[in-house]
Scaffold this motif. Sequence first.
Motif, PDB file in Angstrom:
ATOM      1  N   LEU A  26       0.836  -1.199   0.000  1.00  0.00           N
ATOM      2  CA  LEU A  26       0.000   0.000   0.000  1.00  0.00           C
ATOM      3  C   LEU A  26       0.872   1.250   0.000  1.00  0.00           C
ATOM      4  O   LEU A  26       0.556   2.241  -0.686  1.00  0.00           O
ATOM      5  CB  LEU A  26      -0.924  -0.010   1.216  1.00  0.00           C
ATOM      6  CG  LEU A  26      -1.785   1.236   1.443  1.00  0.00           C
ATOM      7  CD1 LEU A  26      -2.663   1.534   0.230  1.00  0.00           C
ATOM      8  CD2 LEU A  26      -2.642   1.064   2.694  1.00  0.00           C
ATOM      9  N   LEU A  54      -6.239   4.303  -2.252  1.00  0.00           N
ATOM     10  CA  LEU A  54      -7.431   3.552  -1.867  1.00  0.00           C
ATOM     11  C   LEU A  54      -8.716   4.151  -2.439  1.00  0.00           C
ATOM     12  O   LEU A  54      -9.811   3.656  -2.158  1.00  0.00           O
ATOM     13  CB  LEU A  54      -7.540   3.496  -0.341  1.00  0.00           C
ATOM     14  CG  LEU A  54      -6.465   2.672   0.377  1.00  0.00           C
ATOM     15  CD1 LEU A  54      -6.495   2.947   1.877  1.00  0.00           C
ATOM     16  CD2 LEU A  54      -6.687   1.171   0.122  1.00  0.00           C
ATOM     17  N   ILE A  62     -12.463   2.599  -4.892  1.00  0.00           N
ATOM     18  CA  ILE A  62     -12.516   1.142  -4.897  1.00  0.00           C
ATOM     19  C   ILE A  62     -13.854   0.734  -4.298  1.00  0.00           C
ATOM     20  O   ILE A  62     -14.083   0.924  -3.106  1.00  0.00           O
ATOM     21  CB  ILE A  62     -11.363   0.526  -4.088  1.00  0.00           C
ATOM     22  CG1 ILE A  62     -10.008   0.957  -4.666  1.00  0.00           C
ATOM     23  CG2 ILE A  62     -11.475  -0.999  -4.080  1.00  0.00           C
ATOM     24  CD1 ILE A  62      -8.809   0.456  -3.883  1.00  0.00           C
ATOM     25  N   ALA A  87     -16.828  -1.179  -2.529  1.00  0.00           N
ATOM     26  CA  ALA A  87     -16.892  -2.257  -1.545  1.00  0.00           C
ATOM     27  C   ALA A  87     -17.687  -3.425  -2.128  1.00  0.00           C
ATOM     28  O   ALA A  87     -18.705  -3.215  -2.788  1.00  0.00           O
ATOM     29  CB  ALA A  87     -17.561  -1.762  -0.273  1.00  0.00           C
ATOM     30  N   ARG A 118     -16.727  -9.367 -10.354  1.00  0.00           N
ATOM     31  CA  ARG A 118     -16.566  -8.003  -9.844  1.00  0.00           C
ATOM     32  C   ARG A 118     -17.783  -7.158 -10.206  1.00  0.00           C
ATOM     33  O   ARG A 118     -18.245  -6.340  -9.404  1.00  0.00           O
ATOM     34  CB  ARG A 118     -15.284  -7.380 -10.392  1.00  0.00           C
ATOM     35  CG  ARG A 118     -15.064  -5.952  -9.934  1.00  0.00           C
ATOM     36  CD  ARG A 118     -13.679  -5.434 -10.277  1.00  0.00           C
ATOM     37  NE  ARG A 118     -12.656  -6.025  -9.415  1.00  0.00           N
ATOM     38  CZ  ARG A 118     -11.361  -5.761  -9.499  1.00  0.00           C
ATOM     39  NH1 ARG A 118     -10.916  -4.920 -10.427  1.00  0.00           N
ATOM     40  NH2 ARG A 118     -10.492  -6.320  -8.671  1.00  0.00           N
ATOM     41  N   ASP A 129     -16.733 -10.364  -3.824  1.00  0.00           N
ATOM     42  CA  ASP A 129     -15.367 -10.039  -3.418  1.00  0.00           C
ATOM     43  C   ASP A 129     -14.395 -10.985  -4.104  1.00  0.00           C
ATOM     44  O   ASP A 129     -14.630 -12.197  -4.191  1.00  0.00           O
ATOM     45  CB  ASP A 129     -15.234 -10.158  -1.893  1.00  0.00           C
ATOM     46  CG  ASP A 129     -13.926  -9.604  -1.374  1.00  0.00           C
ATOM     47  OD1 ASP A 129     -13.316  -8.771  -2.085  1.00  0.00           O
ATOM     48  OD2 ASP A 129     -13.518  -9.983  -0.261  1.00  0.00           O
ATOM     49  N   TYR A 141     -10.435 -11.042  -6.761  1.00  0.00           N
ATOM     50  CA  TYR A 141      -9.348 -10.347  -7.453  1.00  0.00           C
ATOM     51  C   TYR A 141      -9.445 -10.559  -8.954  1.00  0.00           C
ATOM     52  O   TYR A 141     -10.085 -11.506  -9.426  1.00  0.00           O
ATOM     53  CB  TYR A 141      -7.980 -10.827  -6.954  1.00  0.00           C
ATOM     54  CG  TYR A 141      -7.838 -12.325  -6.805  1.00  0.00           C
ATOM     55  CD1 TYR A 141      -7.584 -13.137  -7.909  1.00  0.00           C
ATOM     56  CD2 TYR A 141      -7.951 -12.940  -5.559  1.00  0.00           C
ATOM     57  CE1 TYR A 141      -7.448 -14.508  -7.780  1.00  0.00           C
ATOM     58  CE2 TYR A 141      -7.829 -14.314  -5.416  1.00  0.00           C
ATOM     59  CZ  TYR A 141      -7.574 -15.090  -6.523  1.00  0.00           C
ATOM     60  OH  TYR A 141      -7.455 -16.450  -6.390  1.00  0.00           O
ATOM     61  N   GLN A 168      -8.653  -6.103   4.916  1.00  0.00           N
ATOM     62  CA  GLN A 168      -9.254  -5.549   3.712  1.00  0.00           C
ATOM     63  C   GLN A 168      -9.861  -6.662   2.858  1.00  0.00           C
ATOM     64  O   GLN A 168      -9.373  -7.795   2.846  1.00  0.00           O
ATOM     65  CB  GLN A 168      -8.207  -4.808   2.874  1.00  0.00           C
ATOM     66  CG  GLN A 168      -7.608  -3.588   3.536  1.00  0.00           C
ATOM     67  CD  GLN A 168      -8.554  -2.390   3.496  1.00  0.00           C
ATOM     68  OE1 GLN A 168      -9.663  -2.461   2.963  1.00  0.00           O
ATOM     69  NE2 GLN A 168      -8.117  -1.279   4.071  1.00  0.00           N
ATOM     70  N   THR A 204     -11.025  -7.509  -3.065  1.00  0.00           N
ATOM     71  CA  THR A 204     -11.199  -6.499  -4.107  1.00  0.00           C
ATOM     72  C   THR A 204     -10.259  -5.321  -3.883  1.00  0.00           C
ATOM     73  O   THR A 204      -9.598  -4.844  -4.816  1.00  0.00           O
ATOM     74  CB  THR A 204     -12.658  -6.003  -4.132  1.00  0.00           C
ATOM     75  OG1 THR A 204     -13.520  -7.117  -4.394  1.00  0.00           O
ATOM     76  CG2 THR A 204     -12.859  -4.944  -5.199  1.00  0.00           C
ATOM     77  N   THR A 205     -10.183  -4.834  -2.654  1.00  0.00           N
ATOM     78  CA  THR A 205      -9.303  -3.714  -2.328  1.00  0.00           C
ATOM     79  C   THR A 205      -7.841  -4.113  -2.495  1.00  0.00           C
ATOM     80  O   THR A 205      -7.036  -3.361  -3.066  1.00  0.00           O
ATOM     81  CB  THR A 205      -9.553  -3.233  -0.894  1.00  0.00           C
ATOM     82  OG1 THR A 205     -10.900  -2.754  -0.799  1.00  0.00           O
ATOM     83  CG2 THR A 205      -8.592  -2.124  -0.502  1.00  0.00           C
ATOM     84  N   ARG A 223      -6.905  -4.162  -6.172  1.00  0.00           N
ATOM     85  CA  ARG A 223      -6.750  -2.834  -6.775  1.00  0.00           C
ATOM     86  C   ARG A 223      -5.472  -2.158  -6.287  1.00  0.00           C
ATOM     87  O   ARG A 223      -4.794  -1.456  -7.049  1.00  0.00           O
ATOM     88  CB  ARG A 223      -7.975  -1.977  -6.467  1.00  0.00           C
ATOM     89  CG  ARG A 223      -9.270  -2.493  -7.058  1.00  0.00           C
ATOM     90  CD  ARG A 223      -9.323  -2.332  -8.564  1.00  0.00           C
ATOM     91  NE  ARG A 223      -9.468  -0.950  -8.952  1.00  0.00           N
ATOM     92  CZ  ARG A 223     -10.649  -0.339  -9.111  1.00  0.00           C
ATOM     93  NH1 ARG A 223     -11.779  -1.021  -8.913  1.00  0.00           N
ATOM     94  NH2 ARG A 223     -10.711   0.912  -9.465  1.00  0.00           N
ATOM     95  N   VAL A 224      -5.123  -2.359  -5.026  1.00  0.00           N
ATOM     96  CA  VAL A 224      -3.892  -1.759  -4.486  1.00  0.00           C
ATOM     97  C   VAL A 224      -2.677  -2.401  -5.137  1.00  0.00           C
ATOM     98  O   VAL A 224      -1.699  -1.716  -5.480  1.00  0.00           O
ATOM     99  CB  VAL A 224      -3.852  -1.875  -2.956  1.00  0.00           C
ATOM    100  CG1 VAL A 224      -2.458  -1.499  -2.419  1.00  0.00           C
ATOM    101  CG2 VAL A 224      -4.907  -0.980  -2.329  1.00  0.00           C
TER     102      VAL A 224
END
Length: 222
Positions: free
Chosen positions: A8, A22, A25, A27, A159, A164, A166, A208, A211-212, A215-216
Amino acid sequence: MRTFDDILQIAAERHGGRDAALAEIPAPLPPEEIAALPDARFLAAMARGIFQAGISWKVVDAKWPGITEAFHDFEPGPVSMIEGEALDALLSDRRVIRSGPKITAIRDNAVFILDTAAEHGSFARRIADWPVSEFDGLLDWLKRSGARLGGNTGAYMLRAVGKDGYVLSRDVVGRLIAEGVIDKAPTSRRAMAAVQGAFNLWAEQSGQPLTTISRVLARSIG
């Protein structure tokens, strides 16, 4: 392998701070909200991904209202019966992207959804109940049981409906390689298990959603 907080920080340095890294993104939806979605929503998301593969997404966006109408608002029952004269009509319908393999894949996925619903009550219920810690298994099931849902098509579909998970984009794969999780884009079950293990660890470290984290990871490269 770096901790999620370390990654991060890399993303923050590339994008102007942690808040920016962040930002925007969405939820993921809770399982019960996913379970309440109509199965047509899943077929529509599958169809969009299938049509977008290999062509401009803007073309698909422009045609989407006509595509939706031509495919009966993506109700799995009517779509599952597209064959013979109905299939021939779609192949010449200017409202849609006239690719025979893509159109038949959407029809086949309607059958897949109906078969799954017959066993689990609804396709949405099956997706909602699948453990996030075994997201790799969900992607494999979609690839093996559905039509043209391999690559990242299945992941983008999930998505789109709020599950949830990746997406193994080029940048996410780049970060996974940099962390020594894999040495190339994952294609084997063993490699996907390693990817899942890394995401599960980062989720445990950070609290987290996947998904978060996904993206990170992407923003730490791109």
